[in-house]
Scaffold this motif. Sequence first.
Motif, PDB file in Angstrom:
ATOM      1  N   UNK A 198     -15.362 -52.580  13.430  1.00 19.36           N
ATOM      2  CA  UNK A 198     -15.946 -51.234  13.457  1.00 19.36           C
ATOM      3  C   UNK A 198     -16.547 -50.868  12.104  1.00 19.36           C
ATOM      4  N   UNK A 199     -15.922 -51.297  11.019  1.00 22.68           N
ATOM      5  CA  UNK A 199     -16.455 -50.975   9.691  1.00 22.68           C
ATOM      6  C   UNK A 199     -17.762 -51.705   9.417  1.00 22.68           C
ATOM      7  N   UNK A 200     -17.986 -52.837  10.083  1.00 20.99           N
ATOM      8  CA  UNK A 200     -19.219 -53.617   9.880  1.00 20.99           C
ATOM      9  C   UNK A 200     -20.404 -53.059  10.659  1.00 20.99           C
ATOM     10  N   UNK A 201     -20.154 -52.466  11.812  1.00 21.04           N
ATOM     11  CA  UNK A 201     -21.243 -52.066  12.711  1.00 21.04           C
ATOM     12  C   UNK A 201     -22.290 -51.154  12.071  1.00 21.04           C
ATOM     13  N   UNK A 202     -21.895 -50.133  11.285  1.00 19.76           N
ATOM     14  CA  UNK A 202     -22.943 -49.284  10.681  1.00 19.76           C
ATOM     15  C   UNK A 202     -23.811 -50.013   9.659  1.00 19.76           C
ATOM     16  N   UNK A 203     -23.334 -51.157   9.161  1.00 17.26           N
ATOM     17  CA  UNK A 203     -24.087 -51.891   8.150  1.00 17.26           C
ATOM     18  C   UNK A 203     -25.052 -52.914   8.741  1.00 17.26           C
ATOM     19  N   UNK A 204     -25.001 -53.112  10.047  1.00 14.05           N
ATOM     20  CA  UNK A 204     -25.968 -54.006  10.698  1.00 14.05           C
ATOM     21  C   UNK A 204     -27.311 -53.280  10.700  1.00 14.05           C
ATOM     22  N   UNK A 205     -28.260 -53.800   9.951  1.00 17.46           N
ATOM     23  CA  UNK A 205     -29.565 -53.157   9.815  1.00 17.46           C
ATOM     24  C   UNK A 205     -30.693 -53.951  10.463  1.00 17.46           C
ATOM     25  N   UNK A 206     -30.439 -55.224  10.731  1.00 14.42           N
ATOM     26  CA  UNK A 206     -31.459 -56.072  11.359  1.00 14.42           C
ATOM     27  C   UNK A 206     -30.798 -56.991  12.363  1.00 14.42           C
ATOM     28  N   UNK A 207     -31.473 -57.158  13.499  1.00 14.13           N
ATOM     29  CA  UNK A 207     -31.110 -58.196  14.460  1.00 14.13           C
ATOM     30  C   UNK A 207     -32.362 -59.041  14.601  1.00 14.13           C
ATOM     31  N   UNK A 208     -32.267 -60.254  14.104  1.00  7.96           N
ATOM     32  CA  UNK A 208     -33.463 -61.094  14.015  1.00  7.96           C
ATOM     33  C   UNK A 208     -34.406 -60.483  12.999  1.00  7.96           C
ATOM     34  N   UNK A 209     -35.597 -60.170  13.431  1.00  6.65           N
ATOM     35  CA  UNK A 209     -36.603 -59.564  12.551  1.00  6.65           C
ATOM     36  C   UNK A 209     -36.783 -58.073  12.814  1.00  6.65           C
ATOM     37  N   UNK A 210     -35.926 -57.498  13.632  1.00  7.15           N
ATOM     38  CA  UNK A 210     -36.099 -56.116  14.071  1.00  7.15           C
ATOM     39  C   UNK A 210     -35.105 -55.191  13.363  1.00  7.15           C
ATOM     40  N   UNK A 211     -35.617 -54.080  12.833  1.00  9.01           N
ATOM     41  CA  UNK A 211     -34.739 -53.072  12.244  1.00  9.01           C
ATOM     42  C   UNK A 211     -33.955 -52.385  13.345  1.00  9.01           C
ATOM     43  N   UNK A 212     -32.654 -52.205  13.107  1.00  5.60           N
ATOM     44  CA  UNK A 212     -31.792 -51.660  14.144  1.00  5.60           C
ATOM     45  C   UNK A 212     -30.630 -50.904  13.504  1.00  5.60           C
ATOM     46  N   UNK A 213     -30.047 -50.006  14.261  1.00  7.96           N
ATOM     47  CA  UNK A 213     -28.816 -49.319  13.870  1.00  7.96           C
ATOM     48  C   UNK A 213     -27.879 -49.368  15.061  1.00  7.96           C
ATOM     49  N   UNK A 214     -26.630 -49.776  14.844  1.00  9.05           N
ATOM     50  CA  UNK A 214     -25.628 -49.820  15.910  1.00  9.05           C
ATOM     51  C   UNK A 214     -24.794 -48.546  15.856  1.00  9.05           C
ATOM     52  N   UNK A 215     -24.893 -47.761  16.903  1.00 10.46           N
ATOM     53  CA  UNK A 215     -24.170 -46.494  16.998  1.00 10.46           C
ATOM     54  C   UNK A 215     -23.009 -46.691  17.978  1.00 10.46           C
ATOM     55  N   UNK A 216     -21.757 -46.626  17.487  1.00 17.57           N
ATOM     56  CA  UNK A 216     -20.592 -46.830  18.352  1.00 17.57           C
ATOM     57  C   UNK A 216     -20.422 -45.638  19.285  1.00 17.57           C
ATOM     58  N   UNK A 217     -20.306 -45.932  20.586  1.00 17.36           N
ATOM     59  CA  UNK A 217     -20.148 -44.896  21.594  1.00 17.36           C
ATOM     60  C   UNK A 217     -18.735 -44.827  22.163  1.00 17.36           C
ATOM     61  N   UNK A 218     -18.062 -45.982  22.268  1.00 15.27           N
ATOM     62  CA  UNK A 218     -16.786 -46.016  22.981  1.00 15.27           C
ATOM     63  C   UNK A 218     -15.967 -47.212  22.510  1.00 15.27           C
ATOM     64  N   UNK A 219     -14.657 -47.019  22.440  1.00 18.15           N
ATOM     65  CA  UNK A 219     -13.718 -48.082  22.114  1.00 18.15           C
ATOM     66  C   UNK A 219     -12.643 -48.086  23.181  1.00 18.15           C
ATOM     67  N   UNK A 220     -12.332 -49.267  23.728  1.00 19.58           N
ATOM     68  CA  UNK A 220     -11.332 -49.342  24.792  1.00 19.58           C
ATOM     69  C   UNK A 220     -10.579 -50.661  24.727  1.00 19.58           C
ATOM     70  N   UNK A 221      -9.509 -50.718  25.497  1.00 15.64           N
ATOM     71  CA  UNK A 221      -8.692 -51.917  25.552  1.00 15.64           C
ATOM     72  C   UNK A 221      -9.023 -52.826  26.718  1.00 15.64           C
TER      73      UNK A 221
END
Length: 167
Positions: free
Chosen positions: A86-109
């Motif tokens: 979870x701490x890494x997700x906001x720091x993901x800024x690129x997937x491949x060559x595309x700028x992106x932001x991962x916004x966490x919506x839900x956490x479950x078991x």
Amino acid sequence: MPLQDHDAHVISRYIVCKLEFGCRVTLPDLTQDAVYRAIATELQVLHGDYGTACARKYPNLTVQYLNPSTNLVMVRCSRDQCKQIQSCLPFVKKIGEVDVFLHTLHLAGTIRSCMKFIVRYHKSQLPLLMSECRNPVERKKVQEMLTDSCADSGRTLGLLERSTTSQ
């Protein structure tokens, strides 16, 4: 003592995220592997070899579900490593060559809980998307896309449940 198959669901956590692309709405060529590599790269940067080694323990860090139409992704990780992921997700800024932001919506078991959330999320987005439509053709296209996504979520849920019980 090795883990039993029936214990696998007890130690996993599932994180549902929305991929935000700025001005781009969808990316049809986005793959689960590309999302995984982006998360694993940030895990290495933020938590070093320890974080990477923990991700390789059972259950592995995996991207369980990706819907490029609605830009939702579900990540599976071990319960012990969930906070690191979870701490890494906001720091993901690129997937491949595309700028992106991962916004966490839900956490479950469980996968089931995440898929139910995804269906509810799609239904909640329908009025917002419909208000942005400019004509009846766009309106019909949006309805079909969300209906297909909800049906896809149900099919995926069945496939994922079968694959996790057979492991």
